[in-house]
Design a protein around this motif. Structure first.
Motif, PDB file in Angstrom:
ATOM      1  N   VAL A  76       0.842  -1.205   0.000  1.00  0.00           N
ATOM      2  CA  VAL A  76       0.000   0.000   0.000  1.00  0.00           C
ATOM      3  C   VAL A  76       0.871   1.246   0.000  1.00  0.00           C
ATOM      4  CG1 VAL A  76      -1.769   1.255   1.276  1.00  0.00           C
ATOM      5  CG2 VAL A  76      -1.854  -1.233   1.156  1.00  0.00           C
ATOM      6  N   LEU A  77       1.986   1.216   0.712  1.00  0.00           N
ATOM      7  CA  LEU A  77       2.917   2.351   0.713  1.00  0.00           C
ATOM      8  C   LEU A  77       3.445   2.620  -0.691  1.00  0.00           C
ATOM      9  CD1 LEU A  77       4.829   4.427   2.089  1.00  0.00           C
ATOM     10  CD2 LEU A  77       6.430   2.531   2.450  1.00  0.00           C
ATOM     11  N   LEU A  78       3.838   1.580  -1.400  1.00  0.00           N
ATOM     12  CA  LEU A  78       4.327   1.747  -2.770  1.00  0.00           C
ATOM     13  C   LEU A  78       3.242   2.314  -3.682  1.00  0.00           C
ATOM     14  CD1 LEU A  78       6.350  -1.575  -3.193  1.00  0.00           C
ATOM     15  CD2 LEU A  78       7.294   0.726  -3.006  1.00  0.00           C
ATOM     16  N   CYS A  79       2.031   1.838  -3.516  1.00  0.00           N
ATOM     17  CA  CYS A  79       0.915   2.327  -4.336  1.00  0.00           C
ATOM     18  C   CYS A  79       0.659   3.810  -4.086  1.00  0.00           C
ATOM     19  CB  CYS A  79      -0.337   1.508  -4.058  1.00  0.00           C
ATOM     20  SG  CYS A  79      -1.791   2.050  -4.986  1.00  0.00           S
ATOM     21  N   ALA A  80       0.572   4.207  -2.827  1.00  0.00           N
ATOM     22  CA  ALA A  80       0.301   5.604  -2.494  1.00  0.00           C
ATOM     23  C   ALA A  80       1.431   6.513  -2.962  1.00  0.00           C
ATOM     24  CB  ALA A  80       0.097   5.745  -0.987  1.00  0.00           C
ATOM     25  N   SER A  81       2.672   6.100  -2.744  1.00  0.00           N
ATOM     26  CA  SER A  81       3.810   6.920  -3.156  1.00  0.00           C
ATOM     27  C   SER A  81       3.868   7.071  -4.668  1.00  0.00           C
ATOM     28  CB  SER A  81       5.108   6.292  -2.644  1.00  0.00           C
ATOM     29  OG  SER A  81       5.101   6.158  -1.243  1.00  0.00           O
ATOM     30  N   SER A  82       3.642   5.980  -5.378  1.00  0.00           N
ATOM     31  CA  SER A  82       3.734   6.015  -6.838  1.00  0.00           C
ATOM     32  C   SER A  82       2.628   6.865  -7.455  1.00  0.00           C
ATOM     33  CB  SER A  82       3.675   4.588  -7.386  1.00  0.00           C
ATOM     34  OG  SER A  82       3.770   4.584  -8.798  1.00  0.00           O
ATOM     35  N   VAL A  83       1.389   6.674  -7.021  1.00  0.00           N
ATOM     36  CA  VAL A  83       0.262   7.409  -7.610  1.00  0.00           C
ATOM     37  C   VAL A  83       0.371   8.901  -7.302  1.00  0.00           C
ATOM     38  CG1 VAL A  83      -2.237   7.710  -7.514  1.00  0.00           C
ATOM     39  CG2 VAL A  83      -1.267   5.417  -7.596  1.00  0.00           C
ATOM     40  N   ALA A  84       0.687   9.246  -6.052  1.00  0.00           N
ATOM     41  CA  ALA A  84       0.798  10.657  -5.688  1.00  0.00           C
ATOM     42  C   ALA A  84       1.938  11.338  -6.438  1.00  0.00           C
ATOM     43  CB  ALA A  84       1.005  10.785  -4.174  1.00  0.00           C
ATOM     44  N   THR A  85       3.083  10.667  -6.535  1.00  0.00           N
ATOM     45  CA  THR A  85       4.220  11.242  -7.254  1.00  0.00           C
ATOM     46  C   THR A  85       3.905  11.435  -8.730  1.00  0.00           C
ATOM     47  OG1 THR A  85       5.777  10.216  -5.706  1.00  0.00           O
ATOM     48  CG2 THR A  85       6.634  10.906  -7.842  1.00  0.00           C
ATOM     49  N   ALA A  86       3.330  10.427  -9.361  1.00  0.00           N
ATOM     50  CA  ALA A  86       3.011  10.523 -10.779  1.00  0.00           C
ATOM     51  C   ALA A  86       2.003  11.636 -11.053  1.00  0.00           C
ATOM     52  CB  ALA A  86       2.469   9.187 -11.289  1.00  0.00           C
ATOM     53  N   PHE A  87       1.001  11.756 -10.214  1.00  0.00           N
ATOM     54  CA  PHE A  87      -0.042  12.764 -10.418  1.00  0.00           C
ATOM     55  C   PHE A  87       0.530  14.180 -10.309  1.00  0.00           C
ATOM     56  CE2 PHE A  87      -3.398  15.595  -9.101  1.00  0.00           C
ATOM     57  CZ  PHE A  87      -4.488  15.199  -9.864  1.00  0.00           C
ATOM     58  N   ILE A  88       1.226  14.457  -9.220  1.00  0.00           N
ATOM     59  CA  ILE A  88       1.734  15.814  -8.984  1.00  0.00           C
ATOM     60  C   ILE A  88       2.803  16.182 -10.011  1.00  0.00           C
ATOM     61  CG2 ILE A  88       2.877  17.303  -7.308  1.00  0.00           C
ATOM     62  CD1 ILE A  88       1.649  15.558  -5.095  1.00  0.00           C
ATOM     63  N   ALA A  89       3.720  15.265 -10.281  1.00  0.00           N
ATOM     64  CA  ALA A  89       4.796  15.555 -11.237  1.00  0.00           C
ATOM     65  C   ALA A  89       4.241  15.797 -12.636  1.00  0.00           C
ATOM     66  CB  ALA A  89       5.802  14.408 -11.250  1.00  0.00           C
ATOM     67  N   SER A  90       3.272  14.998 -13.060  1.00  0.00           N
ATOM     68  CA  SER A  90       2.712  15.174 -14.402  1.00  0.00           C
ATOM     69  C   SER A  90       1.968  16.492 -14.531  1.00  0.00           C
ATOM     70  CB  SER A  90       1.775  14.010 -14.732  1.00  0.00           C
ATOM     71  OG  SER A  90       2.504  12.802 -14.824  1.00  0.00           O
ATOM     72  N   LEU A  91       1.275  16.914 -13.483  1.00  0.00           N
ATOM     73  CA  LEU A  91       0.565  18.189 -13.526  1.00  0.00           C
ATOM     74  C   LEU A  91       1.553  19.355 -13.656  1.00  0.00           C
ATOM     75  CD1 LEU A  91      -2.064  19.788 -13.309  1.00  0.00           C
ATOM     76  CD2 LEU A  91      -1.805  19.727 -10.818  1.00  0.00           C
ATOM     77  N   LEU A  92       2.588  19.349 -12.847  1.00  0.00           N
ATOM     78  CA  LEU A  92       3.574  20.430 -12.902  1.00  0.00           C
ATOM     79  C   LEU A  92       4.302  20.460 -14.240  1.00  0.00           C
ATOM     80  CD1 LEU A  92       5.114  20.165  -9.310  1.00  0.00           C
ATOM     81  CD2 LEU A  92       3.405  21.803 -10.133  1.00  0.00           C
ATOM     82  N   LEU A  93       4.765  19.305 -14.697  1.00  0.00           N
ATOM     83  CA  LEU A  93       5.526  19.255 -15.939  1.00  0.00           C
ATOM     84  C   LEU A  93       4.642  19.535 -17.151  1.00  0.00           C
ATOM     85  CD1 LEU A  93       7.771  16.164 -15.171  1.00  0.00           C
ATOM     86  CD2 LEU A  93       8.456  18.559 -15.194  1.00  0.00           C
ATOM     87  N   GLY A  94       3.381  19.132 -17.106  1.00  0.00           N
ATOM     88  CA  GLY A  94       2.485  19.428 -18.203  1.00  0.00           C
ATOM     89  C   GLY A  94       2.291  20.921 -18.385  1.00  0.00           C
ATOM     90  N   LEU A  95       2.128  21.649 -17.286  1.00  0.00           N
ATOM     91  CA  LEU A  95       2.002  23.105 -17.371  1.00  0.00           C
ATOM     92  C   LEU A  95       3.275  23.741 -17.926  1.00  0.00           C
ATOM     93  CD1 LEU A  95       0.200  23.774 -13.959  1.00  0.00           C
ATOM     94  CD2 LEU A  95      -0.797  23.911 -16.254  1.00  0.00           C
TER      95      LEU A  95
END
Length: 544
Positions: free
Chosen positions: A226-245
């Motif tokens: 569950v730790l890996l899932c939460a870390s991976s999803v949160a990191t991917a979401f935030i990083a993609s939003l910032l880099l997309g902008l």
């Protein structure tokens, strides 16, 4: 009598007129415009039921300019009539010399390289953190999440670069970036699309990390999963939003200052992508792991068995929150996915990619995860000490260069298709390496420029790492020689595969902007990590 048997419907375009003439079935087949009385109608649907049995002829009337020549829309700068020479066609599409290509590529390339150096230094530091030592599967997430810049941000940059370089067509509503009213829809649709892909790919990357960590060791920990899932999803979401902008701003800015976005967008995406993603992964995983450890501890024994009503409920709530913060994070980001799907589906430019763009990003994630498995098994081995700081650098440089080449070839194919030169119909199943690197065309010229950037670029990055005293490796001449051999071989293979893959996908009707870059950057991660591990193993064998 024949003149009364036809109707003319005319539509006007910027480069001519289209006349639709309907004829009775008994009319003669050989007719010219001089034989008939032409009556204009402003809309094709003005036809009556009496006209439904008639044949239709379409006459195209090109307009003439003041010199009496036909006037075409200027689809592309420097465009002109095509001929049989592929190289001539390429020069007609875009006039770029070797010097101009190198000048536009070198500065974004160095910027991206220093970004990977910073990411390598961050990885060299965080590999000693508690979460990376206790939950070693986090290392498997590193290449997969860093590869998101190739799966999502670089693909977004390539799509938008094509959109601003070509002014007609249907790919992602080509030409929308020049129309102020459509920029908002294009931006919102693409941001929603990459958020959907980031969330799904992040979740699947965590499952791959759990699987690769569980199978070799035979031990499964649900809390770590569950730790890996939460870390991976949160990191991917935030990083993609910032880099997309950032990507959208870079591409629009490049268009306005007259720089080819293909040369600068993907390296800039990589320069920030590795550093932001790795820093987010380290920070998020550390914070969530701290909460997990605090939630797993029991209530202190010195507390009374019958406590007062106020402090104990607060403490119990805090304990509950710490214990369930990881699954709550997973549920929160996954619950937002349907919202992004609806937004992306409403925009025509991203609707097709929403349905068809999953195969490359998922397969690329799996390929990068194999590289992460190699990193996980080598970074903790004393014989591979110092490898962590160089892994993002060699992977990032190779991915940046091949993404530039793939984006350039894809844009060239779209532009030549619009010019109807016939070049885009050529599909090379197995291109000749000599043609890829030594041909006279503009794509071969850019391949040579990118390949020649490998050695000087890596020398700058290696000595920057040494100057910053990062890592645990001394830059001996033997190490530099083996490292350069690995980097050159990696880029050589990637550029050749880019030449083959982009043309192959184009020949199959697949858009290379959406499909090629994820595969190529994932292959770069696997080759870079594998070749680097092989170099360290050889250096250990020879005693360097």
């Amino acid at each position: 009598e024949t003149k009364t048997q036809c109707d003319l419907l005319e539509s006007h375009y910027s480069n001519g007129s289209v006349h639709l003439i309907t004829l009775d079935s008994g009319a003669e087949q050989q007719l010219t415009t001089e034989d008939h009385e032409q009556t204009e109608s402003t809309y094709f649907l003005d036809r009556t039921d009496l006209h439904r049995d008639r044949s239709e002829l379409i006459f195209i009337d090109p307009r003439a300019n003041t010199k009496g020549d036909r006037e075409d829309d200027s689809l592309l700068e420097n465009s002109c009539e095509g001929n049989d020479s592929e190289d001539t066609v390429r020069h007609q599409i875009v006039i770029e010399t070797t010097f101009s290509i190198g000048l536009q590529v070198v500065f974004p390339f160095l910027l991206a390289g220093f970004g990977t150096v910073a990411a390598g230094m961050v990885l060299d530091i965080v590999q000693h953190w508690t979460v990376f030592k206790d939950v070693t599967e986090v290392f498997i997430l590193v290449p997969a999440l860093l590869g998101l810049k190739g799966n999502l941000e670089m693909t977004l940059a390539s799509r938008l670069s094509t959109a601003v370089s070509v002014r007609t067509g249907t790919l992602a509503n080509i030409g929308q970036m020049d129309a102020g009213g459509d920029i908002w829809n294009l931006v919102v649709g693409n941001l929603a699309l990459i958020q959907v892909q980031a969330t799904v790919v992040g979740f699947m990357a965590s499952m791959a990390a759990v699987l690769f960590g569980w199978v070799p060791e035979g031990h499964f920990d649900i809390h770590h999963a569950v730790l890996l899932c939460a870390s991976s999803v949160a990191t991917a979401f935030i990083a993609s939003l910032l880099l997309g902008l950032v990507m959208i701003g870079v591409i629009i800015g490049s268009r306005r200052v007259g720089i080819n976005p293909d040369n600068v967008a993907t390296p800039i995406a990589a320069s920030l992508g590795d550093l932001i993603t790795l820093a987010l992964l380290a920070g998020v995983s550390t914070g969530l792991y701290k909460q997990l450890r605090e939630g797993s501890t029991s209530i202190p024994a010195h507390l009374p068995s019958h406590p007062k009503p106020n402090p104990i409920p607060n403490l119990a709530a805090l304990e509950w929150l710490n214990a369930y913060i990881n699954p709550l994070v997973c549920v929160f980001f996954l619950a937002l996915t349907p919202v992004w799907v609806l937004i992306a589906h409403r925009v025509p430019s991203t609707r097709e990619v929403l349905y068809t763009g999953w195969e490359p990003v998922i397969i690329a994630m799996a390929i990068s995860s194999i590289g992460g498995l190699i990193l996980d098994k080598t970074v903790s081995n004393p014989n591979f000490a110092g490898m962590a700081v160089f892994t993002p650098v060699i992977n990032g440089v190779g991915g940046n260069l091949v993404a530039v080449q793939a984006s350039r070839i894809s844009t060239y194919l779209h532009m030549s298709s619009i010019q109807m030169t016939g070049v885009s119909n050529v599909t090379r199943r197995c291109p000749n390496p000599c043609h890829t690197f030594f041909g006279p065309g503009v794509n071969s010229r850019s391949a040579r420029v990118l390949f020649f950037l490998v050695v000087p670029g890596h020398l700058v990055f290696l000595y920057t790492i040494s100057f910053m005293e990062a890592g645990h490796t001394t830059l001996t001449s033997i190490f530099i020689a083996f490292y350069m051999a690995a980097a050159l071989l990696q880029v050589l293979v990637l550029l050749y595969f880019a030449d083959w893959m982009v043309h192959w996908m184009w020949g199959r009707g697949m858009d290379p902007d959406n499909f090629s870059i994820p595969y190529l950057t994932a292959l770069g991660d696997l080759l870079g990590t594998g070749f680097l591990a092989l170099c360290f193993h050889i250096l250990w064998l020879i005693g360097d």
